[in-house]
Design a protein around this motif. Structure first.
Motif, short mmCIF file in Angstrom:
data_model
loop_
_atom_site.label_atom_id
_atom_site.label_comp_id
_atom_site.label_asym_id
_atom_site.label_seq_id
_atom_site.Cartn_x
_atom_site.Cartn_y
_atom_site.Cartn_z
N ALA A 1 0.83 -1.20 0.00
CA ALA A 1 0.00 0.00 0.00
C ALA A 1 0.87 1.26 0.00
O ALA A 1 0.57 2.24 -0.69
CB ALA A 1 -0.93 0.00 1.21
N THR A 2 1.96 1.23 0.74
CA THR A 2 2.88 2.36 0.80
C THR A 2 3.53 2.58 -0.56
O THR A 2 3.67 3.72 -1.03
CB THR A 2 3.95 2.11 1.88
N GLN A 3 3.94 1.51 -1.19
CA GLN A 3 4.60 1.62 -2.49
C GLN A 3 3.64 2.13 -3.58
O GLN A 3 4.07 2.81 -4.50
CB GLN A 3 5.19 0.26 -2.89
N LEU A 4 2.35 1.81 -3.47
CA LEU A 4 1.37 2.34 -4.43
C LEU A 4 1.37 3.86 -4.44
O LEU A 4 1.33 4.49 -5.50
CB LEU A 4 -0.04 1.86 -4.09
N VAL A 5 1.40 4.46 -3.25
CA VAL A 5 1.42 5.92 -3.15
C VAL A 5 2.67 6.46 -3.84
O VAL A 5 2.60 7.41 -4.62
CB VAL A 5 1.35 6.38 -1.68
N PHE A 6 3.81 5.85 -3.58
CA PHE A 6 5.07 6.27 -4.20
C PHE A 6 4.97 6.20 -5.72
O PHE A 6 5.34 7.13 -6.43
CB PHE A 6 6.23 5.41 -3.69
N CYS A 7 4.45 5.09 -6.24
CA CYS A 7 4.32 4.92 -7.70
C CYS A 7 3.42 5.98 -8.31
O CYS A 7 3.77 6.60 -9.31
CB CYS A 7 3.77 3.54 -8.03
N ARG B 1 -12.15 14.08 -8.99
CA ARG B 1 -13.01 13.02 -8.44
C ARG B 1 -12.39 11.67 -8.78
O ARG B 1 -12.31 11.29 -9.94
CB ARG B 1 -14.41 13.08 -9.03
N ILE B 2 -11.99 10.95 -7.73
CA ILE B 2 -11.35 9.64 -7.92
C ILE B 2 -12.11 8.59 -7.12
O ILE B 2 -12.40 8.78 -5.94
CB ILE B 2 -9.87 9.67 -7.47
N ALA B 3 -12.43 7.50 -7.78
CA ALA B 3 -13.06 6.37 -7.08
C ALA B 3 -12.00 5.34 -6.74
O ALA B 3 -11.06 5.12 -7.50
CB ALA B 3 -14.14 5.73 -7.96
N LEU B 4 -12.14 4.75 -5.58
CA LEU B 4 -11.28 3.65 -5.16
C LEU B 4 -12.17 2.61 -4.50
O LEU B 4 -13.35 2.56 -4.80
CB LEU B 4 -10.12 4.12 -4.29
N TYR B 5 -11.64 1.78 -3.66
CA TYR B 5 -12.44 0.69 -3.09
C TYR B 5 -11.95 0.38 -1.69
O TYR B 5 -10.85 0.75 -1.30
CB TYR B 5 -12.34 -0.57 -3.98
N LEU B 6 -12.80 -0.29 -0.92
CA LEU B 6 -12.40 -0.80 0.38
C LEU B 6 -11.83 -2.19 0.16
O LEU B 6 -12.41 -3.01 -0.55
CB LEU B 6 -13.59 -0.87 1.34
N THR B 7 -10.71 -2.47 0.79
CA THR B 7 -10.02 -3.74 0.59
C THR B 7 -10.85 -4.91 1.09
O THR B 7 -11.46 -4.86 2.16
CB THR B 7 -8.67 -3.70 1.34
N ASN B 8 -10.81 -5.99 0.30
CA ASN B 8 -11.53 -7.20 0.63
C ASN B 8 -10.75 -8.38 0.05
O ASN B 8 -10.16 -8.27 -1.02
CB ASN B 8 -12.94 -7.14 0.00
N PRO C 1 -5.90 0.56 -1.16
CA PRO C 1 -5.69 1.95 -1.56
C PRO C 1 -5.90 2.95 -0.42
O PRO C 1 -6.06 4.14 -0.67
CB PRO C 1 -6.72 2.14 -2.67
N HIS C 2 -5.90 2.47 0.84
CA HIS C 2 -6.22 3.37 1.95
C HIS C 2 -5.22 4.52 2.09
O HIS C 2 -5.61 5.64 2.41
CB HIS C 2 -6.39 2.61 3.27
N LEU C 3 -3.95 4.28 1.83
CA LEU C 3 -2.96 5.36 1.92
C LEU C 3 -3.10 6.32 0.74
O LEU C 3 -2.86 7.52 0.88
CB LEU C 3 -1.54 4.79 1.99
N LEU C 4 -3.51 5.80 -0.41
CA LEU C 4 -3.80 6.67 -1.55
C LEU C 4 -4.97 7.59 -1.21
O LEU C 4 -4.95 8.78 -1.52
CB LEU C 4 -4.17 5.85 -2.79
#
Length: 194
Positions: free
Chosen positions: A31-37, A52-59, A65-68
């Motif tokens: 998750a941390t590396q996603l933000v960096f990328c 406006r950006i859509a993301l999702y809750l992890t399952n 994507p919580h840090l994003l």
């Protein structure tokens, strides 16, 4: 009679098990590396200028994507979550004060009466079960994202970006005619522009 989807279902089962086997530490590092990328390497103006950006809750072991989301909130970008309505998705605003309910799959969704359609978003970050380097994607099998964006043209909003762990990559993914193509795939170690 054997269904033509059996290879996809088998692959889906294997890849879901693989991502569920990642430790909490591996999940947080990813998750941390996603933000960096996204901040340093994506170089897509549609993401940099998004409002406006859509993301999702992890399952189910999905990359989180919580840090994003935290980063987007700091940037003043509105974030949205998918909500199942019939056989498609609409998108509800996500804030720190969001009130929740569970959908039919036991996944939390915002409780609201105000929704956006997919074409009102700038970017949609969606979870993947599997992907290949050509941009093929494998979802959970419900077809919600495919139905929601079935009429989307390649150069129209929103930009569709898949998020996945590196271990979810396969050499060649069987793609079906109803699979909606992505514009990019992001893992903790790389970005694939499609």
């Amino acid at each position: 009679m054997t269904s033509h989807l059996d290879p996809r279902q088998t692959l889906r089962r294997q890849l879901r098990q693989t991502r569920r086997s990642l430790s909490a530490e591996e999940q947080l590092a990813a998750a941390t590396q996603l933000v960096f990328c996204l901040k340093n390497h994506l170089n897509l103006p549609e993401v940099e200028n998004a409002k406006r950006i859509a993301l999702y809750l992890t399952n189910d072991g999905e990359i989180s994507p919580h840090l994003l989301c935290d980063y987007y909130w700091q940037q003043g970008i509105q974030t949205y979550l998918p909500v199942i309505q019939g056989k498609q998705l609409t998108f509800a605003r996500y804030t720190p004060n969001t009130v929740w309910q569970e959908n039919v799959f036991g996944i939390k969704e915002p409780v609201t009466t105000e929704y956006l359609s997919g074409d009102e978003l700038d970017v949609v970050l969606l979870p993947l079960v599997g992907f290949d380097s050509q941009g093929g994607r494998l979802g959970m099998g419900g077809g919600f994202y495919d139905r929601t964006f079935a009429d989307k043209k390649a150069n129209e909003k929103p930009l569709l970006i898949g998020l996945a762990h590196d271990c979810q990559e396969v050499k060649n993914l069987p793609v079906e005619g109803w699979d909606v193509p992505l514009q990019a795939i992001i893992t903790p170690s790389r970005i694939i522009n499609v």
